[in-house]
Scaffold this motif. Structure first.
Motif, short mmCIF file in Angstrom:
data_model
loop_
_atom_site.label_atom_id
_atom_site.label_comp_id
_atom_site.label_asym_id
_atom_site.label_seq_id
_atom_site.Cartn_x
_atom_site.Cartn_y
_atom_site.Cartn_z
N MET A 1 0.82 -1.19 0.00
CA MET A 1 0.00 0.00 0.00
C MET A 1 0.86 1.25 0.00
O MET A 1 0.43 2.29 -0.43
N GLY A 2 2.07 1.17 0.52
CA GLY A 2 2.98 2.31 0.47
C GLY A 2 2.71 3.39 1.48
O GLY A 2 2.61 4.56 1.13
N PHE A 3 2.55 3.02 2.76
CA PHE A 3 2.41 4.02 3.80
C PHE A 3 3.22 3.61 5.01
O PHE A 3 3.65 2.46 5.11
N SER A 4 3.41 4.54 5.91
CA SER A 4 4.13 4.27 7.15
C SER A 4 3.16 4.29 8.32
O SER A 4 2.27 5.14 8.36
N ARG A 5 3.31 3.38 9.24
CA ARG A 5 2.50 3.38 10.46
C ARG A 5 2.84 4.60 11.30
O ARG A 5 1.97 5.25 11.86
N ALA A 6 4.15 4.90 11.37
CA ALA A 6 4.60 6.06 12.14
C ALA A 6 5.75 6.71 11.42
O ALA A 6 6.60 6.03 10.84
N VAL A 7 5.76 8.04 11.47
CA VAL A 7 6.86 8.80 10.90
C VAL A 7 7.33 9.80 11.94
O VAL A 7 6.51 10.47 12.58
N ARG A 8 8.63 9.88 12.10
CA ARG A 8 9.23 10.85 13.01
C ARG A 8 10.01 11.85 12.19
O ARG A 8 10.86 11.46 11.39
N ALA A 9 9.73 13.13 12.39
CA ALA A 9 10.46 14.22 11.77
C ALA A 9 10.94 15.11 12.89
O ALA A 9 10.15 15.88 13.45
N GLY A 10 12.21 14.98 13.26
CA GLY A 10 12.70 15.69 14.43
C GLY A 10 12.00 15.16 15.66
O GLY A 10 11.98 13.96 15.91
N ALA A 11 11.38 16.05 16.42
CA ALA A 11 10.68 15.64 17.63
C ALA A 11 9.23 15.24 17.37
O ALA A 11 8.60 14.61 18.21
N HIS A 12 8.70 15.59 16.20
CA HIS A 12 7.29 15.30 15.92
C HIS A 12 7.12 13.88 15.40
O HIS A 12 7.85 13.45 14.50
N VAL A 13 6.14 13.18 15.96
CA VAL A 13 5.81 11.82 15.53
C VAL A 13 4.33 11.78 15.16
O VAL A 13 3.48 12.24 15.93
N ALA A 14 4.04 11.26 13.99
CA ALA A 14 2.66 11.06 13.56
C ALA A 14 2.43 9.56 13.39
O ALA A 14 3.21 8.89 12.71
N VAL A 15 1.37 9.06 14.01
CA VAL A 15 1.00 7.66 13.87
C VAL A 15 -0.30 7.61 13.08
O VAL A 15 -1.30 8.23 13.46
N ALA A 16 -0.28 6.86 11.99
CA ALA A 16 -1.45 6.73 11.11
C ALA A 16 -2.59 6.04 11.85
O ALA A 16 -2.39 5.42 12.89
N GLY A 17 -3.77 6.13 11.27
CA GLY A 17 -4.93 5.46 11.85
C GLY A 17 -4.64 3.99 12.12
O GLY A 17 -4.20 3.28 11.22
N THR A 18 -4.86 3.58 13.35
CA THR A 18 -4.62 2.20 13.74
C THR A 18 -5.96 1.49 13.88
O THR A 18 -6.87 1.98 14.54
N ALA A 19 -6.08 0.37 13.24
CA ALA A 19 -7.29 -0.45 13.30
C ALA A 19 -7.08 -1.59 14.29
O ALA A 19 -5.94 -1.95 14.60
N PRO A 20 -8.15 -2.20 14.77
CA PRO A 20 -8.04 -3.25 15.79
C PRO A 20 -7.67 -4.61 15.21
O PRO A 20 -8.46 -5.55 15.22
N LEU A 21 -6.45 -4.70 14.71
CA LEU A 21 -5.99 -5.94 14.08
C LEU A 21 -5.05 -6.70 14.99
O LEU A 21 -4.15 -6.13 15.61
N GLY A 22 -5.23 -8.00 15.04
CA GLY A 22 -4.32 -8.86 15.76
C GLY A 22 -3.07 -9.12 14.95
O GLY A 22 -2.98 -8.73 13.78
N ASP A 23 -2.12 -9.78 15.55
CA ASP A 23 -0.86 -10.10 14.87
C ASP A 23 -1.09 -10.95 13.62
O ASP A 23 -0.29 -10.91 12.69
N ASP A 24 -2.18 -11.69 13.59
CA ASP A 24 -2.49 -12.54 12.43
C ASP A 24 -3.28 -11.80 11.35
O ASP A 24 -3.66 -12.38 10.34
#
Length: 126
Positions: free
Chosen positions: A1-24
């Protein structure tokens, strides 16, 4: 899909929308907003850690629900993690998510102290 779960730029961190998915890759907590919110926060916490941040660094959360009347269940899970941190937050109702079993998704923004081990622009890809 070509996206990052989290991106850090300096001190700022953005975490993308997280869905309720298990490890499987399957949905966790079918029909249970609290359980799904806990899972979303687990995923967000791991994504923060992967880029050198923690829940203590969170300054904003966005909680998206398919049924806004269930906000108290999501708020209870949020409070279990953020009672001491107290980030700004908002709850919004959305018409649906990619998977109809998902009742909640969460986005997180954090401001983390600069860490010698954290590279600017580091991300955790999906």
């Amino acid at each position: 899909m070509g996206f990052s779960r989290a991106v850090r730029a300096g001190a700022h961190v953005a975490v993308a929308g997280t869905a309720p998915l298990g490890d499987d890759g399957t949905t966790v907590g079918h029909g249970d907003v609290h359980a799904q919110t806990v899972r979303c926060l687990d995923i967000a916490e791991a994504a923060l850690a992967a880029v050198g941040a923690s829940l203590d660094d969170v300054v904003r959360t966005r909680i998206m629900l398919t049924d806004i009347t269930t906000w108290r269940e999501a708020a209870r899970a949020h409070g279990e993690r953020f009672a001491a941190v107290r980030p700004v937050t908002n709850f919004v109702e959305v018409s649906r998510f990619i998977d109809p079993d998902w009742l909640v998704e969460i986005e997180v923004d954090a401001i983390a102290e600069q860490d010698a081990d954290a590279d600017e622009g580091e991300d955790e890809d999906e």
